[in-house]
Design a protein around this motif. Structure first.
Motif, PDB file in Angstrom:
ATOM      1  N   ALA A  94       8.727  -3.172   1.324  1.00 61.47           N
ATOM      2  CA  ALA A  94       7.590  -2.411   1.056  1.00 61.47           C
ATOM      3  C   ALA A  94       6.500  -2.569   0.294  1.00 61.47           C
ATOM      4  O   ALA A  94       5.499  -2.542   0.700  1.00 61.47           O
ATOM      5  N   GLU A  95       6.966  -3.495  -0.871  1.00 67.37           N
ATOM      6  CA  GLU A  95       5.991  -3.900  -1.856  1.00 67.37           C
ATOM      7  C   GLU A  95       4.953  -4.936  -1.012  1.00 67.37           C
ATOM      8  O   GLU A  95       3.811  -5.080  -1.179  1.00 67.37           O
ATOM      9  N   ASN A  99       1.050  -4.856  -0.394  1.00 70.72           N
ATOM     10  CA  ASN A  99       0.096  -5.991  -0.840  1.00 70.72           C
ATOM     11  C   ASN A  99      -0.762  -6.586   0.359  1.00 70.72           C
ATOM     12  O   ASN A  99      -1.929  -6.937   0.307  1.00 70.72           O
ATOM     13  N   TYR A 100       0.007  -6.981   1.429  1.00 75.24           N
ATOM     14  CA  TYR A 100      -0.690  -7.627   2.538  1.00 75.24           C
ATOM     15  C   TYR A 100      -1.685  -6.571   2.919  1.00 75.24           C
ATOM     16  O   TYR A 100      -2.901  -7.159   3.386  1.00 75.24           O
ATOM     17  N   LEU A 101      -1.441  -5.477   3.078  1.00 73.39           N
ATOM     18  CA  LEU A 101      -2.342  -4.559   3.771  1.00 73.39           C
ATOM     19  C   LEU A 101      -3.648  -4.203   2.771  1.00 73.39           C
ATOM     20  O   LEU A 101      -4.671  -4.146   3.428  1.00 73.39           O
ATOM     21  N   ILE A 102      -3.650  -4.013   1.447  1.00 73.95           N
ATOM     22  CA  ILE A 102      -4.622  -3.582   0.814  1.00 73.95           C
ATOM     23  C   ILE A 102      -5.221  -4.878   0.468  1.00 73.95           C
ATOM     24  O   ILE A 102      -6.274  -4.977  -0.084  1.00 73.95           O
ATOM     25  N   VAL A 126       5.718   2.339   1.695  1.00 78.14           N
ATOM     26  CA  VAL A 126       4.739   1.501   1.478  1.00 78.14           C
ATOM     27  C   VAL A 126       3.894   2.033   0.756  1.00 78.14           C
ATOM     28  O   VAL A 126       2.812   1.684  -0.071  1.00 78.14           O
ATOM     29  N   PHE A 127       3.359   3.124   1.366  1.00 83.22           N
ATOM     30  CA  PHE A 127       1.916   4.031   0.784  1.00 83.22           C
ATOM     31  C   PHE A 127       2.395   5.448   0.439  1.00 83.22           C
ATOM     32  O   PHE A 127       2.433   6.262   1.131  1.00 83.22           O
ATOM     33  N   PRO A 128       3.273   5.780  -0.375  1.00 76.56           N
ATOM     34  CA  PRO A 128       3.667   7.030  -0.927  1.00 76.56           C
ATOM     35  C   PRO A 128       2.632   8.065  -1.125  1.00 76.56           C
ATOM     36  O   PRO A 128       2.711   9.461  -1.113  1.00 76.56           O
ATOM     37  N   GLU A 129       1.439   7.478  -1.460  1.00 74.82           N
ATOM     38  CA  GLU A 129       0.367   8.375  -1.889  1.00 74.82           C
ATOM     39  C   GLU A 129      -0.650   8.698  -0.421  1.00 74.82           C
ATOM     40  O   GLU A 129      -1.424   9.746  -0.514  1.00 74.82           O
ATOM     41  N   LEU A 130      -0.169   8.135   0.581  1.00 72.04           N
ATOM     42  CA  LEU A 130      -0.946   8.106   1.742  1.00 72.04           C
ATOM     43  C   LEU A 130      -0.137   9.030   2.764  1.00 72.04           C
ATOM     44  O   LEU A 130       1.208   9.019   2.672  1.00 72.04           O
TER      45      LEU A 130
END
Length: 218
Positions: A94-95, A99-102, A126-130
């Motif tokens: 997930a990390e 990192n790849y996407l951002i 991967v994106f807990p805030e989204l």
């Protein structure tokens, strides 16, 4: 920063000129959990060929397969993920995907039917805030080479619900585009695999071309 620059340079180059040799491979994401990540084996080859013909890209029809936890994903600015079943990401995977996407990468996910209930928790790691949001029909992804006034095309019946195009948006950019109740990947496959009508296969490929064009333009 080096990884980000590599992705940006490739994104610019692919639409700037057409060298003799293919300049870039699309990549298929391999994940854990038992889901059939390998579904639709002819899809990316046909999509690359269609984009080369209609967009003037120079994609290698022989796509790569890459583990989501591997550093190798940074070699492929466009990552495609599909399947029918379970999806599991470890914390490290997930990390790595985050990192790849951002850093400039792009992920297209196509639910081949039955993937959704597993995919959403995996992407939440991967994106807990989204949250996935449905993109409006006037979004840029539907206004590229081809115009889709009602969102992604409906290729297979599934639960007979409208096709949806959902996005995870990071700092104003769609980093993950998720086609749900659409199954456009089946429409990219060789004609004899699903025997989809020619007009549906064309719509699927055109939507795929829009996704590719968007991914390398934003």
């Amino acid at each position: 920063m080096k990884k980000l620059l590599t992705l940006v340079v490739i994104s610019v180059v692919i639409f700037s000129f057409r060298p003799a040799e293919p300049s870039l491979k699309l990549a298929l994401a391999k994940y854990s959990g038992g889901g059939d990540w390998y579904a639709n084996p002819t899809a990316l080859t046909n999509l690359a060929t269609f984009c080369n013909r209609t967009l003037g890209t120079n994609l290698d029809p022989n796509y790569a397969t890459v583990d989501v936890g591997s550093i190798d994903i940074y070699n492929f600015p466009f990552l495609h993920m599909t399947g029918h079943g379970n999806v599991v990401f470890s914390e490290a995977e997930a990390e790595n995907l985050r990192n790849y996407l951002i850093s400039g990468g792009f992920l297209h996910i196509d639910d081949n039917y039955g993937m959704d209930k597993f995919l959403r928790p995996a992407m939440k790691k991967v994106f807990p805030e989204l949250e996935f949001i449905e993109l409006p029909f006037d979004h840029e992804i539907y206004q590229q080479k081809y115009t889709f006034k009602s969102g992604p095309p409906k290729i297979h019946k599934h639960d007979d619900e409208p096709a949806q195009g959902l996005g995870l948006i990071w700092e104003g950019r769609v980093v993950c585009f998720y086609t749900f109740e659409s199954d456009i990947g089946d429409g990219w496959e060789d004609e004899e695999v699903h025997k989809d009508p020619a007009e549906l296969r064309l719509k699927a490929l055109q939507m795929g071309a829009n996704i590719i064009q968007y991914a390398f333009s934003f």
